[in-house]
Design an enzyme around this catalytic site. Sequence first.
Site, PDB file in Angstrom:
ATOM      1  N   GLY A  52       0.973  -1.059  -0.180  1.00 35.21           N
ATOM      2  CA  GLY A  52      -0.068   0.265  -0.192  1.00 35.21           C
ATOM      3  C   GLY A  52       0.918   1.384  -0.430  1.00 35.21           C
ATOM      4  N   SER A  53       0.481   2.617   0.467  1.00 37.93           N
ATOM      5  CA  SER A  53       1.082   3.353   0.754  1.00 37.93           C
ATOM      6  C   SER A  53       2.568   3.343   0.844  1.00 37.93           C
ATOM      7  CB  SER A  53       0.798   4.478   1.147  1.00 37.93           C
ATOM      8  OG  SER A  53       0.768   5.598   1.351  1.00 37.93           O
ATOM      9  N   SER A 113      -4.310 -11.216  -3.678  1.00 39.80           N
ATOM     10  CA  SER A 113      -4.405  -9.887  -3.471  1.00 39.80           C
ATOM     11  C   SER A 113      -3.691  -9.035  -4.329  1.00 39.80           C
ATOM     12  CB  SER A 113      -3.026  -8.916  -2.240  1.00 39.80           C
ATOM     13  OG  SER A 113      -2.821  -8.155  -2.661  1.00 39.80           O
ATOM     14  N   HIS A 169       4.872   1.876  12.367  1.00 37.65           N
ATOM     15  CA  HIS A 169       4.239   2.635  13.598  1.00 37.65           C
ATOM     16  C   HIS A 169       3.635   1.785  15.048  1.00 37.65           C
ATOM     17  CE1 HIS A 169       0.791   5.116  16.342  1.00 37.65           C
ATOM     18  NE2 HIS A 169      -0.339   4.150  15.596  1.00 37.65           N
ATOM     19  N   GLY A 220       3.240   7.524   1.866  1.00 35.26           N
ATOM     20  CA  GLY A 220       3.995   6.353   1.361  1.00 35.26           C
ATOM     21  C   GLY A 220       4.236   7.013  -0.001  1.00 35.26           C
ATOM     22  N   GLU A 276     -15.503  29.762   4.359  1.00 36.33           N
ATOM     23  CA  GLU A 276     -14.877  31.025   5.825  1.00 36.33           C
ATOM     24  C   GLU A 276     -14.232  29.121   6.585  1.00 36.33           C
ATOM     25  OE1 GLU A 276     -13.174  33.953   5.803  1.00 36.33           O
ATOM     26  OE2 GLU A 276     -14.858  34.395   3.678  1.00 36.33           O
ATOM     27  N   SER A 314      -2.870  -6.299  -5.138  1.00 39.16           N
ATOM     28  CA  SER A 314      -1.379  -5.687  -5.365  1.00 39.16           C
ATOM     29  C   SER A 314      -0.599  -6.629  -6.104  1.00 39.16           C
ATOM     30  CB  SER A 314      -0.888  -5.424  -3.964  1.00 39.16           C
ATOM     31  OG  SER A 314      -1.612  -4.212  -3.042  1.00 39.16           O
TER      32      SER A 314
END
Length: 341
Positions: A27-28, A52, A109, A135, A228, A54
Amino acid sequence: MPAKVYTDKDADLNVLKGKTLAVLGFGSQGHAHALNLKESGLKVIIGLYEGSKSAAVAKERGFEVYPTAEAVKRADVIFVAIPDTKQPKAYEKDIAPNLTKGKTLLFSHGFAIHFKTVVPPKDVDVILVAPKGPGHIVRRQYTEGKGVPALIAIYQNPSKQAKKVALAWAKGIGGTRAGVIETTFKEETETDLFGEQTVLCGGATALIQAGYEVLVEAGYQPEMAYFECLHELKLIVDLINEAGISGMRFSISETAKWGDVSVGPKIIDASVKKRMKAALKDIQNGKFAKGWVREYETGYKKYNALLKKGESHSIEKVGARLRSMMPWMQKRSTKGAQAAY
């Protein structure tokens, strides 16, 4: 005392030469780390679950792609670049059975390790390398000969080489070009969650919606309220991002500055700070993590309901129409899109 900043001279790519680096997920962050490391002259393979989408993309980019379990088996360093919510099952099914002494587990993370949804064996190194950007920026900066600042952390270090490996990985993705700071899994996880909840995502979106609602309820046109309270926010955030709060104030009118310093603290006051502290306490004592784990294990019911409620807010309809009048703005579809981080 300011934190030590590690740069290119503090990291040695040779630490990773001759090793196989597996990136689980494309992914990213996964694709950015994989491509940057490959172009830094290192051996990178991709691990993906069966079926997958990917896989074809990763093969197209010149990578050998393996089922997750096989990639873990073949690798010396394993980057778990899959979402926090999917890490426990992937760990139990494919990673843990193939982790052997001397391997390194790497995260971007700290959630799964810090809150123990993943508990690695004591004979593997566990490290964190977290670029402070999505990423696509990590990738773009690298291709331009620059880098995104990154954090490193060491959770387990039986080999006594963990920090060298973390710094080498950070160098391989371009992080040491910009600067790398050492933290801990605890500090990275807790500050990251706090920032997301109270300022960057939760705080900002709630503030935007509240401001919009106050103007609309007072009889002003929704379009004016949108401009605004939402549209112009980017201009201010960009100025803060580039030059800090004082730099932003230098660039706005005296009237805006006076409103900023005299009214802002009455809106975001001591009561808000008190609730921020309560949110931080829930992060520190694990209450937020337990609730989030329970939420995704029971099918995301409340999560999906809250997201749906947000999507039906009138600011979304007004915004979509106004953005269609702005040809310079990049249009993004969120249907079925993956998270940017």
